[in-house]
Scaffold this active site. Sequence first.
Site, short mmCIF file in Angstrom:
data_model
loop_
_atom_site.label_atom_id
_atom_site.label_comp_id
_atom_site.label_asym_id
_atom_site.label_seq_id
_atom_site.Cartn_x
_atom_site.Cartn_y
_atom_site.Cartn_z
N HIS A 1 -20.48 26.48 -4.21
CA HIS A 1 -21.45 27.45 -3.69
C HIS A 1 -20.72 28.46 -2.83
O HIS A 1 -19.76 28.11 -2.16
CB HIS A 1 -22.53 26.74 -2.86
CG HIS A 1 -23.76 27.55 -2.70
ND1 HIS A 1 -23.89 28.50 -1.71
CD2 HIS A 1 -24.90 27.57 -3.42
CE1 HIS A 1 -25.08 29.07 -1.84
NE2 HIS A 1 -25.71 28.53 -2.86
N HIS B 1 -25.82 31.68 -11.27
CA HIS B 1 -26.89 31.69 -10.25
C HIS B 1 -27.97 30.72 -10.73
O HIS B 1 -27.69 29.55 -10.98
CB HIS B 1 -27.35 33.15 -10.13
CG HIS B 1 -28.21 33.49 -8.96
ND1 HIS B 1 -28.51 32.61 -7.94
CD2 HIS B 1 -28.87 34.65 -8.63
CE1 HIS B 1 -29.28 33.22 -7.04
NE2 HIS B 1 -29.52 34.45 -7.44
N ASP C 1 -28.63 23.03 -8.30
CA ASP C 1 -28.84 22.99 -9.75
C ASP C 1 -28.30 21.73 -10.41
O ASP C 1 -28.54 21.49 -11.58
CB ASP C 1 -28.17 24.21 -10.40
CG ASP C 1 -28.90 25.49 -10.05
OD1 ASP C 1 -30.13 25.47 -10.09
OD2 ASP C 1 -28.25 26.49 -9.73
N1 CMC Z 1 -15.95 24.16 -11.06
C1 CMC Z 1 -14.60 24.24 -10.95
N2 CMC Z 1 -13.98 25.04 -10.07
C2 CMC Z 1 -14.75 25.79 -9.26
C3 CMC Z 1 -16.16 25.75 -9.33
C4 CMC Z 1 -16.75 24.90 -10.26
N3 CMC Z 1 -18.07 24.82 -10.36
N4 CMC Z 1 -16.66 26.62 -8.41
C5 CMC Z 1 -15.60 27.18 -7.80
N5 CMC Z 1 -14.45 26.67 -8.31
C6 CMC Z 1 -13.08 26.98 -7.88
C7 CMC Z 1 -12.64 28.35 -8.38
O1 CMC Z 1 -11.99 28.26 -9.63
C8 CMC Z 1 -11.71 28.78 -7.27
O2 CMC Z 1 -10.51 28.08 -7.43
P1 CMC Z 1 -9.09 28.82 -7.10
O3 CMC Z 1 -9.14 29.04 -5.62
O4 CMC Z 1 -8.06 27.89 -7.56
O5 CMC Z 1 -9.12 30.11 -7.87
C9 CMC Z 1 -12.37 28.21 -6.00
O6 CMC Z 1 -13.11 27.07 -6.46
C10 CMC Z 1 -13.31 29.19 -5.31
O7 CMC Z 1 -14.24 29.66 -6.28
P2 CMC Z 1 -14.89 31.10 -6.27
O8 CMC Z 1 -15.28 31.49 -7.66
O9 CMC Z 1 -14.02 32.04 -5.50
O10 CMC Z 1 -16.17 30.84 -5.38
P3 CMC Z 1 -17.45 31.75 -5.30
O11 CMC Z 1 -18.00 31.58 -3.94
O12 CMC Z 1 -17.18 33.14 -5.75
O13 CMC Z 1 -18.44 31.11 -6.41
C11 CMC Z 1 -20.15 29.88 -7.45
C12 CMC Z 1 -19.56 30.36 -6.10
C13 CMC Z 1 -21.47 29.19 -7.20
C14 CMC Z 1 -20.42 31.12 -8.35
C15 CMC Z 1 -19.12 28.93 -8.11
O14 CMC Z 1 -18.89 27.80 -7.30
C16 CMC Z 1 -19.56 28.50 -9.51
O15 CMC Z 1 -19.28 29.20 -10.48
N6 CMC Z 1 -20.26 27.32 -9.64
C17 CMC Z 1 -20.78 26.90 -10.93
C18 CMC Z 1 -22.10 27.61 -11.21
C19 CMC Z 1 -23.22 27.06 -10.36
O16 CMC Z 1 -23.41 25.86 -10.24
N7 CMC Z 1 -24.03 27.99 -9.80
C20 CMC Z 1 -25.21 27.63 -9.01
C21 CMC Z 1 -25.07 28.04 -7.58
S1 CMC Z 1 -26.36 27.29 -6.55
C22 CMC Z 1 -27.83 28.01 -7.09
C23 CMC Z 1 -27.97 29.41 -6.63
O17 CMC Z 1 -28.36 29.61 -5.47
O18 CMC Z 1 -27.72 30.31 -7.42
#
Ligand code: CMC
Length: 437
Positions: A307, A268, A363
């Site tokens: 995201h 986050h 971020d």
């Molecule tokens: N790098 C590589 N792969 C990713 C990433 C990433 N940053 N984010 C998602 N994926 C992949 C994930 O492995 C999954 O792949 P598969 O379908 O093969 O299993 C797919 O994309 C979907 O990911 P998810 O975890 O189901 O998506 P989510 O909606 O639960 O997670 C997130 C959203 C923001 C937690 C995630 O994208 C992430 O961990 N990003 C990195 C951390 C980050 O930058 N966070 C800041 C968010 S913006 C500020 C805020 O408002 O907090």
Amino acid sequence: MSNNTLTITDNRTGKQYELPIENETIKALDLRQIKVSNDDFGLMTYDPAFMNTASCKSRITFIDGDKGILEYRGFPIDQLAEKSSYLEVSYLLLHGELPTESQLKDWTWNITHHTFINESIKQVMDGFHYNAHPMGMFISMLGALSTFYPDAKDIFNEEARWKQIYRLIAKAPTIAAFAYRHRIGMQYAYPDNDLSYEGNFLNMMFKTTELKYKPDPVIERALNVLFILHADHEQNCGTNAMRSIASAQTDPFSSMAGAAAALYGPLHGGANEMVLRMLSEIGSVNKVPDYIKRVKAGEFRLMGFGHRVYKNYDPRARIIKQVADEVFEVTGKDPMLDVALELERIALEDEYFVKRKLYPNVDFYSGIIYKALCFPVDMFPVLFAIPRTAGWLAQWAEMLGDADQKIARPRQVYLGQRTREYVPMAERNGKTEGAIA
Ligand code: CMC
């Protein structure tokens, strides 16, 4: 029969049910009537992480994640970033309309005149270890502040509510800056109420021997834009925590401590700190392809990418990229920017990221600007939390006035064992099954 309904056939019983559709949703409680027998509890939805569940009705922030649209109270984020100020935006979030000149003057006066903190808070701050993370201190100080303002418990008194709103928006920069000064072993710099909200924050962070701190106008403006971009983001993890805690009628200081704790996490608001650490680790542009390979192999995530809601370029990231150019004209370009641009270029072309609709989020570039503005890396999540205060409070106030809301209490699907006989110590075999999953 109205068309705005959903007909469900329960194949277990053959019975049909017609559920009303309102605002593109069905009420989860309407599913409860779907039963196999009279003593059956009724059907529930299973939705870990709220992937497809609206927990509230809101009129504060609108996001269209597919189109990359973000609006506060209907005003597009790019217009607010270009034309407004953080204090004006916080008024907008909390009141629902942009202020007139006199309303903004009163609002600014009220916020400015609550910037000081009780002297005893300094002693609480002094109790932290010299290398304590500033976000840990920030969270603790919010909890500590609740003990100084017992009137904050009076949440159904409108006047008392506004007072806490002034206090929290005003004091967030003060406790953030004090946490930083404690961390580097410098005496605390008191608020200077002649300065703007952002200028005063820079003063409390960076003032040394000068009699009057004068913020650089470009840096002050950049911080103002960053604060506007971070002010609210509808039902994210931190805001959901704020609403959930406050639904127990907890005071807003304690609720906000919980919201800030959620924001601290690396998935986050802690992601901005992780982005900078990642860029330092990569080090140079020629190491980017190898890093991307490791991300794709599932070794780690590309921080600042992806995201839950945006499946397009995060509009905040686009604006931050422009601000970065203005800041670098004053501070000089950071070599990390080239690494970030190369990461973005490769990722946006790569099938792994394209298929999953992973774009830079807020971020990704904010940390590079914060670094150029001389903020230490561990202050980055705190810099996210300061402006989010207005959003958290707007969501809190909206929730208190929403007759549909009750104490937050999700259901669970229980898969564990049922009613067993207590086993005497001598008869236990020591085997545990899934003690910590
Ligand atoms: N790098 C590589 N792969 C990713 C990433 C990433 N940053 N984010 C998602 N994926 C992949 C994930 O492995 C999954 O792949 P598969 O379908 O093969 O299993 C797919 O994309 C979907 O990911 P998810 O975890 O189901 O998506 P989510 O909606 O639960 O997670 C997130 C959203 C923001 C937690 C995630 O994208 C992430 O961990 N990003 C990195 C951390 C980050 O930058 N966070 C800041 C968010 S913006 C500020 C805020 O408002 O907090």
